[in-house]
Design an enzyme around this catalytic site. Structure first.
Site, PDB file in Angstrom:
ATOM      1  N   TYR A   1       0.846  -1.190   0.000  1.00 46.12           N
ATOM      2  CA  TYR A   1       0.000   0.000   0.000  1.00 46.12           C
ATOM      3  C   TYR A   1       0.886   1.246   0.000  1.00 46.12           C
ATOM      4  O   TYR A   1       1.234   1.800   1.046  1.00 46.12           O
ATOM      5  CB  TYR A   1      -0.941   0.003   1.210  1.00 46.12           C
ATOM      6  CG  TYR A   1      -2.038  -1.035   1.133  1.00 46.12           C
ATOM      7  CD1 TYR A   1      -2.299  -1.738  -0.033  1.00 46.12           C
ATOM      8  CD2 TYR A   1      -2.829  -1.312   2.247  1.00 46.12           C
ATOM      9  CE1 TYR A   1      -3.301  -2.687  -0.095  1.00 46.12           C
ATOM     10  CE2 TYR A   1      -3.850  -2.249   2.192  1.00 46.12           C
ATOM     11  CZ  TYR A   1      -4.072  -2.940   1.022  1.00 46.12           C
ATOM     12  OH  TYR A   1      -5.073  -3.887   0.971  1.00 46.12           O
TER      13      TYR A   1
ATOM     14  N   HIS B   1      -1.479 -11.990   0.267  1.00 49.14           N
ATOM     15  CA  HIS B   1      -2.290 -10.989  -0.417  1.00 49.14           C
ATOM     16  C   HIS B   1      -3.010 -11.530  -1.652  1.00 49.14           C
ATOM     17  O   HIS B   1      -4.145 -11.132  -1.940  1.00 49.14           O
ATOM     18  CB  HIS B   1      -1.400  -9.804  -0.820  1.00 49.14           C
ATOM     19  CG  HIS B   1      -2.129  -8.522  -0.987  1.00 49.14           C
ATOM     20  ND1 HIS B   1      -1.533  -7.301  -0.798  1.00 49.14           N
ATOM     21  CD2 HIS B   1      -3.407  -8.241  -1.322  1.00 49.14           C
ATOM     22  CE1 HIS B   1      -2.410  -6.324  -1.013  1.00 49.14           C
ATOM     23  NE2 HIS B   1      -3.554  -6.879  -1.341  1.00 49.14           N
TER      24      HIS B   1
ATOM     25  N   SER C   1     -13.084  -3.512  -0.301  1.00 47.84           N
ATOM     26  CA  SER C   1     -13.990  -2.642  -1.056  1.00 47.84           C
ATOM     27  C   SER C   1     -15.443  -2.895  -0.658  1.00 47.84           C
ATOM     28  O   SER C   1     -16.308  -3.106  -1.511  1.00 47.84           O
ATOM     29  CB  SER C   1     -13.808  -2.867  -2.561  1.00 47.84           C
ATOM     30  OG  SER C   1     -14.433  -1.849  -3.304  1.00 47.84           O
ATOM     31  N   PRO C   2     -15.750  -2.863   0.647  1.00 48.23           N
ATOM     32  CA  PRO C   2     -17.094  -3.219   1.104  1.00 48.23           C
ATOM     33  C   PRO C   2     -18.173  -2.217   0.725  1.00 48.23           C
ATOM     34  O   PRO C   2     -19.365  -2.530   0.852  1.00 48.23           O
ATOM     35  CB  PRO C   2     -16.937  -3.288   2.627  1.00 48.23           C
ATOM     36  CG  PRO C   2     -15.831  -2.332   2.923  1.00 48.23           C
ATOM     37  CD  PRO C   2     -14.871  -2.489   1.770  1.00 48.23           C
ATOM     38  N   LEU C   3     -17.785  -1.040   0.254  1.00 50.09           N
ATOM     39  CA  LEU C   3     -18.780  -0.025  -0.109  1.00 50.09           C
ATOM     40  C   LEU C   3     -18.958   0.078  -1.622  1.00 50.09           C
ATOM     41  O   LEU C   3     -19.529   1.051  -2.115  1.00 50.09           O
ATOM     42  CB  LEU C   3     -18.387   1.337   0.475  1.00 50.09           C
ATOM     43  CG  LEU C   3     -18.370   1.381   2.005  1.00 50.09           C
ATOM     44  CD1 LEU C   3     -17.860   2.724   2.497  1.00 50.09           C
ATOM     45  CD2 LEU C   3     -19.753   1.104   2.570  1.00 50.09           C
ATOM     46  N   GLY C   4     -18.506  -0.914  -2.352  1.00 50.49           N
ATOM     47  CA  GLY C   4     -18.688  -0.918  -3.794  1.00 50.49           C
ATOM     48  C   GLY C   4     -20.159  -0.859  -4.176  1.00 50.49           C
ATOM     49  O   GLY C   4     -20.981  -1.608  -3.664  1.00 50.49           O
TER      50      GLY C   4
END
Length: 303
Positions: free
Chosen positions: A53, A128, A208-211
């Site tokens: 990151y 990863h 990316s849980p708010l996609g």
């Protein structure tokens, strides 16, 4: 804040995905550290990072070092926090991502992450992404060696299939505690991996849980913005909260193994996300969101 378990470690039901603090268009360090401190103040006890990151070439570990500095400056006891990092990916600085999950690389990467985080052992170390050039059992075997050496306390895997979860579980046993795949209102193709994780007692950390949820909350009083999931915006208006908070609250209803780690680059964002742990959705609302449309043809293992 409510709590769930990763292995035998109790963590906040909503974590902080720290990636936006270090990649392209990242905030300055002052705001980045303020965002991490806001997460701690909101009761967040899980921070998700990775050695890859970062933005530019030559700055591997940028996010891990940032987190270490933020925790050192927090002024409070941070021993209860779980910092979960990952190895097996790289960023050459041109915006692309590489995969490197050879055992020798993973062991060197874990040692480097250990030093950057300034801890005696990494609380959760995640592979990863599977490397197509390396047998899966060999990559997972490196995690086994890291566990046996005490470099890491627990292991996780990311961007994986059900078959890879089963094989890793056979190799790592109780040392395997988590799976991290893409899962969101818009992308639910990792439903089989979520079900298997729940059955095996593994935490499921959706990236990316708010996609599918637009960034703005409302387009004028009471009018949901145009977004993939208008249903989430309508229910948000009903509760007087952001659609992002509704999305995270909905994710928590999908499984007791679910622990979302939404990204944030502003203190206000993580404060709002943390409050999702206390948002109660009715059964009718949950069913309505379960039936909301999804994005077709998405590879959940592509991060």
């Amino acid at each position: 804040m409510r709590y769930r378990f990763i292995g035998d470690t109790s963590v906040s039901a909503v974590g902080l995905g720290a990636m936006p603090l270090s990649i392209e268009h990242r905030p300055d360090e002052q705001r980045a550290i303020a965002t991490i401190h806001a997460a701690l103040d909101a009761g967040v006890t899980l921070i998700d990072t990775a050695d890859s990151y970062h933005w530019h070439a030559g700055e591997a570990g940028h996010n891990e070092l940032l987190i270490a500095r933020a925790l050192a400056r927090s002024g409070g006891d941070t021993s209860h926090l779980l910092v979960a990092t990952k190895g097996g990916r790289g960023r050459p600085g041109d915006g692309s991502w590489t995969v490197a999950a050879a055992p020798s690389h993973l062991k060197r990467a874990a040692e480097a992450s250990l030093k950057r985080l300034g801890v005696e052992a990494i609380g959760l170390y995640q592979l990863h992404k599977p490397d197509p050039a390396v047998p899966w059992a060999d990559s997972v075997g490196a995690l086994r060696e890291l566990l046996d050496a005490g470099t890491i306390r627990s292991a996780g895997i990311s961007n994986v299939t059900t078959e890879q979860i089963r094989e890793a579980h056979a190799i790592l046993g109780e040392g395997l505690v988590s799976v991290q795949n893409q899962y969101s209102p818009a992308v639910r193709v990792s439903e089989p991996e979520l079900r298997l994780s729940t059955q095996l007692g593994l935490a499921f950390l959706p990236w990316s849980p708010l996609g599918g949820i637009s960034r703005s909350s409302l387009d004028g009083p009471g009018r949901p913005t145009a977004a993939v999931h208008t249903a989430f915006h309508r229910i948000a208006v009903r509760h007087g909260v952001s659609p992002q908070r509704v999305a995270l609250a909905w994710l928590l209803t999908r499984s007791p193994a679910m622990i979302p780690v939404p990204g944030a680059s502003r203190p206000a964002s993580i404060r709002d996300s943390a409050k999702a742990a206390g948002l109660e959705l009715s059964e009718a609302e949950r069913l309505q969101l379960d039936d909301a449309p999804q994005s077709p043809s998405v590879d959940p293992h592509s991060q």
